[in-house]
Motif scaffolding. Structure first.
Motif, mmCIF file in Angstrom:
data_model
loop_
_atom_site.group_PDB
_atom_site.id
_atom_site.type_symbol
_atom_site.label_atom_id
_atom_site.label_comp_id
_atom_site.label_asym_id
_atom_site.label_seq_id
_atom_site.Cartn_x
_atom_site.Cartn_y
_atom_site.Cartn_z
ATOM 1 N N ASP B 120 0.863 -1.178 0.000
ATOM 2 C CA ASP B 120 0.000 0.000 0.000
ATOM 3 C C ASP B 120 0.908 1.239 0.000
ATOM 4 O O ASP B 120 1.747 1.381 0.882
ATOM 5 C CB ASP B 120 -0.872 -0.040 1.262
ATOM 6 C CG ASP B 120 -1.865 1.106 1.333
ATOM 7 O OD1 ASP B 120 -1.681 2.117 0.628
ATOM 8 O OD2 ASP B 120 -2.830 0.994 2.119
ATOM 9 N N ALA B 122 0.328 4.050 0.906
ATOM 10 C CA ALA B 122 0.054 4.905 2.064
ATOM 11 C C ALA B 122 0.535 4.287 3.377
ATOM 12 O O ALA B 122 0.351 4.872 4.436
ATOM 13 C CB ALA B 122 -1.449 5.200 2.148
ATOM 14 N N SER B 123 1.140 3.105 3.318
ATOM 15 C CA SER B 123 1.568 2.436 4.546
ATOM 16 C C SER B 123 2.916 2.945 5.032
ATOM 17 O O SER B 123 3.726 3.429 4.252
ATOM 18 C CB SER B 123 1.677 0.927 4.314
ATOM 19 O OG SER B 123 0.409 0.347 4.379
ATOM 20 N N TYR B 156 0.532 0.135 -7.910
ATOM 21 C CA TYR B 156 -0.477 0.348 -6.873
ATOM 22 C C TYR B 156 -0.894 -1.006 -6.267
ATOM 23 O O TYR B 156 -1.485 -1.825 -6.963
ATOM 24 C CB TYR B 156 -1.664 1.054 -7.522
ATOM 25 C CG TYR B 156 -2.707 1.578 -6.566
ATOM 26 C CD1 TYR B 156 -2.377 2.523 -5.593
ATOM 27 C CD2 TYR B 156 -4.025 1.154 -6.651
ATOM 28 C CE1 TYR B 156 -3.337 3.014 -4.730
ATOM 29 C CE2 TYR B 156 -4.993 1.641 -5.788
ATOM 30 C CZ TYR B 156 -4.636 2.570 -4.827
ATOM 31 O OH TYR B 156 -5.591 3.057 -3.968
ATOM 32 N N ASN B 186 -1.337 13.134 9.330
ATOM 33 C CA ASN B 186 -2.735 12.729 9.127
ATOM 34 C C ASN B 186 -3.634 13.579 10.002
ATOM 35 O O ASN B 186 -3.164 14.255 10.917
ATOM 36 C CB ASN B 186 -2.943 11.224 9.349
ATOM 37 C CG ASN B 186 -2.511 10.773 10.727
ATOM 38 O OD1 ASN B 186 -2.299 11.590 11.611
ATOM 39 N ND2 ASN B 186 -2.375 9.484 10.906
ATOM 40 N N TRP B 192 -4.169 6.402 8.021
ATOM 41 C CA TRP B 192 -3.008 6.339 7.145
ATOM 42 C C TRP B 192 -2.458 7.752 6.978
ATOM 43 O O TRP B 192 -3.179 8.740 7.159
ATOM 44 C CB TRP B 192 -3.420 5.798 5.770
ATOM 45 C CG TRP B 192 -3.557 4.331 5.709
ATOM 46 C CD1 TRP B 192 -2.585 3.423 5.375
ATOM 47 C CD2 TRP B 192 -4.743 3.563 5.966
ATOM 48 N NE1 TRP B 192 -3.111 2.146 5.429
ATOM 49 C CE2 TRP B 192 -4.415 2.207 5.784
ATOM 50 C CE3 TRP B 192 -6.038 3.899 6.356
ATOM 51 C CZ2 TRP B 192 -5.336 1.177 5.959
ATOM 52 C CZ3 TRP B 192 -6.954 2.882 6.541
ATOM 53 C CH2 TRP B 192 -6.597 1.534 6.342
ATOM 54 N N VAL B 195 0.408 12.299 3.794
ATOM 55 C CA VAL B 195 1.766 12.202 3.250
ATOM 56 C C VAL B 195 2.683 11.836 4.410
ATOM 57 O O VAL B 195 2.461 12.269 5.539
ATOM 58 C CB VAL B 195 2.242 13.538 2.613
ATOM 59 C CG1 VAL B 195 3.721 13.458 2.208
ATOM 60 C CG2 VAL B 195 1.410 13.875 1.371
ATOM 61 N N VAL B 211 5.737 8.621 1.544
ATOM 62 C CA VAL B 211 4.522 7.825 1.699
ATOM 63 C C VAL B 211 3.361 8.544 1.016
ATOM 64 O O VAL B 211 3.183 9.754 1.223
ATOM 65 C CB VAL B 211 4.171 7.669 3.209
ATOM 66 C CG1 VAL B 211 2.903 6.841 3.393
ATOM 67 C CG2 VAL B 211 5.329 7.061 3.978
ATOM 68 N N ASN B 212 2.608 7.808 0.226
ATOM 69 C CA ASN B 212 1.377 8.339 -0.377
ATOM 70 C C ASN B 212 1.607 9.504 -1.330
ATOM 71 O O ASN B 212 0.795 10.415 -1.429
ATOM 72 C CB ASN B 212 0.389 8.751 0.735
ATOM 73 C CG ASN B 212 -1.043 8.378 0.382
ATOM 74 O OD1 ASN B 212 -1.322 7.904 -0.729
ATOM 75 N ND2 ASN B 212 -1.967 8.600 1.295
ATOM 76 N N ASP B 249 -7.522 12.428 -3.439
ATOM 77 C CA ASP B 249 -8.620 11.724 -2.765
ATOM 78 C C ASP B 249 -9.327 12.722 -1.861
ATOM 79 O O ASP B 249 -9.055 13.922 -1.917
ATOM 80 C CB ASP B 249 -8.099 10.494 -1.992
ATOM 81 C CG ASP B 249 -7.049 10.848 -0.941
ATOM 82 O OD1 ASP B 249 -7.057 11.998 -0.458
ATOM 83 O OD2 ASP B 249 -6.234 9.974 -0.613
ATOM 84 N N ARG B 257 -0.619 17.728 -1.471
ATOM 85 C CA ARG B 257 0.342 16.670 -1.115
ATOM 86 C C ARG B 257 1.776 17.099 -1.452
ATOM 87 O O ARG B 257 2.707 16.835 -0.695
ATOM 88 C CB ARG B 257 0.003 15.367 -1.854
ATOM 89 C CG ARG B 257 -1.144 14.608 -1.238
ATOM 90 C CD ARG B 257 -1.124 13.127 -1.637
ATOM 91 N NE ARG B 257 -1.912 12.355 -0.685
ATOM 92 C CZ ARG B 257 -3.226 12.127 -0.784
ATOM 93 N NH1 ARG B 257 -3.885 12.607 -1.813
ATOM 94 N NH2 ARG B 257 -3.857 11.439 0.142
#
Lengths: 166, 275
Positions: B120, B122-123, B156, B186, B192, B195, B211-212, B249, B257
Motif C-alpha cells: 500500500d 500509504a503504509s 499500486y 494525518n 493512514w 503524506v 509515503v502516499n 482523494d 500533497r
C-alpha cells in the motif's frame, strides 16, 4: 487438497479458551471472532461498532493483548486464550479495578464503547504500568467514544494505574 | 460485514504454503495477521477462493543480528518490532515507524511481511524499509531470491512477488544513532498518512522516502541527489515533490500533497541532523 483444508461452506472445529473455559465449536472459516463470541457463545458484552477496524468497540484480548475482534477470524483464535469483558471481573459481585475506576471517574456516558475501552485500557497498562496522560491518549487511539467522554476515560485509566488525578 | 466464503487451509511450513499458492495461483491469498486482507475481504475488494493461513508457520517471527544487518521474519508483528531491543539499538527508525502503524490493537496482530507484501503506497513500513535501503527475501517453488526494496514495489498494491512466491524475511542495514526521522501527517488518530516522509542516514548518505506520493512508496531521489551535491535541508526539501505523481482523494489534492512533501521533508531532514 490436503486433509487440513476446509471447503467453502463447511465448518471448522475450533477450540478456544474463552474467559478461562475451553470452548469447542464448529464455525465457518469466514466467521469473524466477534460474531463467534456474540452469536455462538452468547457473550454479547463485546459490541460491534463500526465493523471496519476503526472504532475499537469490539476489542478483546487474545493471549493477553488487545485486538479488534471484527478484524480477526474465529479460526485464527483456534488454540488461543481469549478474554472478553465478561471475563475481566474476579467474581459476579465484584468489578475489575479498571471497571471500578471507570465507574468512579465517570469514564462513560452512553456506554457503547465502554467494554472495548476497558479491554484496551487493561492491555495498555499491562504494557505500560505507569503511563503519562499522553501515553494513555495515544494508547487508546484505536478506540472511539462518540459521546466525547475521553477526558474522564483518560482520568479513569490514570487513576487505575495508581496515579493521582484529583 | 462477513467475508465471502473461501476454502481455508492451514499451512504448517513455508514450503507447504508455497506449494498451495503455486497450485491455486491468484485465487489464493496468504493470511498472516490479516489486518490488511480481512478488511478488504469484508468489503469484497478481495475475494480469494482459497485462504492459506500461515500464522502457524514457525521460525518466521525472528528479529536477529546478522552482522552488518538485521533480519526480521515476515511474521514478526508490528508490536514486536516496536519493542525489539535489537532494533531500538541498531535500527531505531524501523522500531519507531512500527510504533506509528494503526493503533495498538492493529500492532498486536499486523505483521511486517503482510504490510510489505500488501504494498500500500500509504503504509508506513514499506517507506521505512525503502528509506533504509533494505531488501526482501522471497521464497518460491525453486528456492529463494533477494529483492532490493527499491525494486520491490512495482505498482499500486503491486509488488515484485510472483504468484507462487512468499515473502519470508526482511533485511535492514544497521543504522544506529539519531540521524533519522519519520514524519507522518494525518488528520485523524490511527489513520493512514496523507503524506509521510522517512529519512535515514545509512553508510554516511541520507536516504529519503515518501509515503502516499504516488502509486508506490517512493525514494525521493531528487532530494537525495540535492543533498549529495551539498544542498541544505531547506534547499533539498524543495525538490521533494519533483518527479512524483501524487494521488488525489477526499483528504488532499496533488498540489496539497506536494506542499506537504516539501514541508515534511524539511522537517525530517532537519530532525535527522541535516542543516
Amino acid at each position: 487438497m490436503p486433509p487440513y483444508c476446509w471447503r467453502k461452506g463447511s465448518t471448522v472445529e475450533i477450540s478456544v479458551s474463552v474467559n478461562g473455559t475451553q470452548r469447542t465449536s464448529e464455525v465457518e472459516a469466514r466467521t469473524l471472532l466477534v460474531y463467534y463470541l456474540r452469536d455462538e457463545l452468547g457473550l454479547t458484552g463485546t459490541n460491534v461498532g463500526c465493523d471496519t477496524s476503526s472504532c475499537g468497540a469490539c476489542t478483546v484480548h487474545v493471549n493477553g493483548e488487545s485486538v479488534k475482534s471484527c478484524t480477526m477470524l474465529a479460526v485464527q483464535a483456534d488454540g488461543e486464550n481469549v478474554t472478553t469483558i465478561e471475563g475481566l471481573a474476579p467474581s459476579s459481585d465484584e468489578l475489575h479495578p479498571m471497571q471500578e475506576s471507570f465507574r468512579e471517574h465517570h469514564g462513560l456516558q452512553c456506554g457503547y464503547c465502554t467494554p472495548g475501552m476497558v479491554m484496551a485500557a487493561c492491555s495498555l497498562l499491562d504494557e505500560n504500568p505507569r503511563p503519562s496522560e499522553a501515553d494513555v491518549r495515544e494508547g487508546l487511539e484505536g478506540n472511539l467514544c462518540r459521546c466525547t467522554g475521553y477526558h474522564n476515560i483518560v482520568k479513569a485509566v490514570l487513576a487505575c494505574s495508581g496515579q493521582d488525578v484529583s | 460485514m462477513i467475508p465471502a466464503s473461501f476454502d481455508y487451509v492451514k499451512a504448517s511450513s513455508a514450503d507447504e504454503a508455497i506449494s498451495l499458492i503455486s497450485e491455486h495461483g491468484d485465487e489464493a491469498k496468504l493470511l498472516a495477521g490479516g489486518h490488511s486482507l480481512i478488511p478488504m475481504m469484508k468489503l469484497r475488494l478481495a475475494v480469494p477462493s482459497v485462504l492459506v493461513d500461515i500464522a502457524g508457520v514457525r521460525d518466521l517471527s525472528h528479529v536477529e543480528d546478522r552482522g552488518d544487518h538485521i533480519a526480521i521474519g515476515a511474521l514478526a508483528k508490528h508490536r514486536s518490532i516496536e519493542t525489539s531491543d535489537l532494533l531500538i539499538a541498531q535500527c531505531p527508525m524501523l522500531a519507531h515507524v512500527a510504533s506509528k502503524v494503526g493503533d495498538p490493537q492493529v500492532r498486536h496482530r499486523g505483521t511486517i511481511g503482510g504490510s510489505l507484501a500488501h504494498s500500500d503506497p500509504a503504509s508506513d513500513l514499506p517507506a521505512a524499509v525503502l528509506a533504509l535501503g533494505g531488501s526482501l527475501i522471497v521464497q518460491g517453488p525453486n528456492g529463494q531470491r533477494e529483492i532490493a526494496a527499491t525494486d520491490f514495489f512495482t505498482g499500486y498494491f503491486e509488488s515484485a512477488l510472483a504468484e507462487d512466491e512468499m515473502l519470508t524475511e526482511v533485511k535492514v542495514p544497521k543504522s544506529p544513532g539519531t540521524n533519522w526521522n519519520y514524519q507522518k501527517f494525518n488528520r485523524r488518530a490511527q489513520d493512514w498518512a496523507i503524506v509521510g516522509v522517512a529519512a535515514a542516514q545509512v553508510d554516511g548518505a541520507m536516504q529519503v522516502s515518501l509515503v502516499n506520493m504516488g502509486s508506490t512508496p517512493l525514494r525521493a531521489t531528487a532530494v537525495e541527489t540535492a543533498l549529495a551535491s551539498g544542498a541544505s535541508a531547506a534547499e533539498a526539501a524543495d525538490e521533494a515533490a519533483n518527479g512524483t505523481e501524487a494521488p488525489t482523494d477526499l483528504n488532499a489534492s496533488p498540489e496539497y500533497r506536494a506542499h506537504l512533501a516539501r514541508v515534511l521533508t524539511k522537517r525530517a531532514l532537519e530532525a535527522s541532523g541535516v542543516e
